[in-house]
Design a protein around this motif. Structure first.
Motif, PDB file in Angstrom:
ATOM      1  N   ASP A   1       9.802   1.506 -56.043  1.00  0.00           N
ATOM      2  CA  ASP A   1       9.405   2.279 -54.853  1.00  0.00           C
ATOM      3  C   ASP A   1       8.557   3.487 -55.249  1.00  0.00           C
ATOM      4  OD1 ASP A   1      10.782   0.471 -53.303  1.00  0.00           O
ATOM      5  OD2 ASP A   1      12.406   1.860 -52.755  1.00  0.00           O
TER       6      ASP A   1
ATOM      7  N   ARG B   1       5.084   2.362 -56.078  1.00  0.00           N
ATOM      8  CA  ARG B   1       4.321   2.063 -54.858  1.00  0.00           C
ATOM      9  C   ARG B   1       3.864   3.352 -54.172  1.00  0.00           C
ATOM     10  NH1 ARG B   1       8.121  -2.376 -54.424  1.00  0.00           N
ATOM     11  NH2 ARG B   1       6.935  -4.246 -54.941  1.00  0.00           N
ATOM     12  N   ARG B   2       4.760   4.350 -54.112  1.00  0.00           N
ATOM     13  CA  ARG B   2       4.368   5.637 -53.527  1.00  0.00           C
ATOM     14  C   ARG B   2       3.237   6.277 -54.318  1.00  0.00           C
ATOM     15  NH1 ARG B   2       9.910   6.246 -53.125  1.00  0.00           N
ATOM     16  NH2 ARG B   2       9.932   7.702 -54.862  1.00  0.00           N
ATOM     17  N   GLY B   3       3.183   6.000 -55.618  1.00  0.00           N
ATOM     18  CA  GLY B   3       2.127   6.522 -56.475  1.00  0.00           C
ATOM     19  C   GLY B   3       0.873   5.657 -56.452  1.00  0.00           C
ATOM     20  N   CYS B   4       0.834   4.686 -55.528  1.00  0.00           N
ATOM     21  CA  CYS B   4      -0.336   3.808 -55.341  1.00  0.00           C
ATOM     22  C   CYS B   4      -0.650   2.956 -56.576  1.00  0.00           C
ATOM     23  CB  CYS B   4      -1.561   4.614 -54.917  1.00  0.00           C
ATOM     24  SG  CYS B   4      -1.298   5.475 -53.357  1.00  0.00           S
ATOM     25  N   VAL B   5       0.365   2.585 -57.327  1.00  0.00           N
ATOM     26  CA  VAL B   5       0.174   1.674 -58.451  1.00  0.00           C
ATOM     27  C   VAL B   5       0.013   0.267 -57.893  1.00  0.00           C
ATOM     28  CG1 VAL B   5       1.266   0.713 -60.525  1.00  0.00           C
ATOM     29  CG2 VAL B   5       1.519   3.149 -60.012  1.00  0.00           C
ATOM     30  N   GLU B   6      -0.925  -0.470 -58.419  1.00  0.00           N
ATOM     31  CA  GLU B   6      -1.187  -1.826 -57.940  1.00  0.00           C
ATOM     32  C   GLU B   6       0.022  -2.729 -58.195  1.00  0.00           C
ATOM     33  OE1 GLU B   6      -4.808  -3.610 -59.349  1.00  0.00           O
ATOM     34  OE2 GLU B   6      -5.761  -1.639 -59.479  1.00  0.00           O
ATOM     35  N   ASP B   7       0.273  -3.631 -57.239  1.00  0.00           N
ATOM     36  CA  ASP B   7       1.401  -4.560 -57.368  1.00  0.00           C
ATOM     37  C   ASP B   7       1.330  -5.358 -58.667  1.00  0.00           C
ATOM     38  OD1 ASP B   7       2.981  -3.921 -55.250  1.00  0.00           O
ATOM     39  OD2 ASP B   7       2.310  -5.562 -53.944  1.00  0.00           O
TER      40      ASP B   7
END
Length: 186
Positions: free
Chosen positions: A173, A176-182
């Motif tokens: 999570d 994802r909040r840090g905009c790391v790619e899936d």
């Protein structure tokens, strides 16, 4: 695929605060009374394993089977080598589970590299957490998982949807909040 109703939840910020401001981390009465406040802080597996999970997103089974030699430097970067070394009784969930990840600065600051060096003592197959014994099923994660569930209950954090794996959910999570790619998260 799991049913979303059955899914585990990540720890909330207040739950993480309760865990890492509990006597286990601030000072406990004795090795067997880690929920009672005291002057002792034992930096063994019960101390390190939740911290490593929080700062790495590793699975419990990956952490508890680490050898001291799996914690090392590659150049100037401290890393954790998640591998299936022959003869060490280690397993991986999948082929993609084999990876080398950097050690978070907070773990270095807390002394993880020194802990690994102390455990190794020249013995290549020395476990990072030798006090963690395998359960009846042969997995090192079995007993620790039960311990951690009891610990969460004793400090008032346990809910039916919170388990050790909740650290992994927190980590993904946060990525994802840090905009790391899936693709990088996976």
């Amino acid at each position: 695929k799991t049913n979303p109703v059955d899914a585990r939840h990540p720890f909330s910020d207040s739950q993480l605060s309760s865990i890492f401001h509990s006597p286990q981390y601030l000072g406990h009465a004795s090795a067997s009374r880690r929920t009672r406040p005291g002057n002792m802080v034992i930096k063994d597996g019960k101390f390190w394993i939740p911290l490593i999970a929080l700062f790495s997103g590793m699975r419990l089974g990956e952490i508890v089977q680490l050898l001291a030699s799996d914690v090392r430097f590659e150049g100037k970067i401290a890393v954790l080598d998640i591998n299936k070394e022959e003869g060490a009784g280690k397993t991986l969930k999948s082929a993609a589970g084999r990876r080398v990840i950097p050690v978070h600065a907070e773990l270095i600051k807390a002394g993880l590299m020194e802990h690994a060096a102390t455990q190794q003592k020249g013995e290549k197959a020395a476990r990072l957490f030798p006090e963690i014994k395998p359960g009846k099923n042969g997995y090192y994660s079995h007993n620790f998982s039960k311990y951690f569930g009891r610990y969460l209950t004793q400090i008032g954090v346990k809910t039916p949807k919170l388990t050790f794996h909740s650290f992994r959910h927190c980590f993904t999570d946060a990525l994802r909040r840090g905009c790391v790619e899936d693709s990088h998260i996976k």
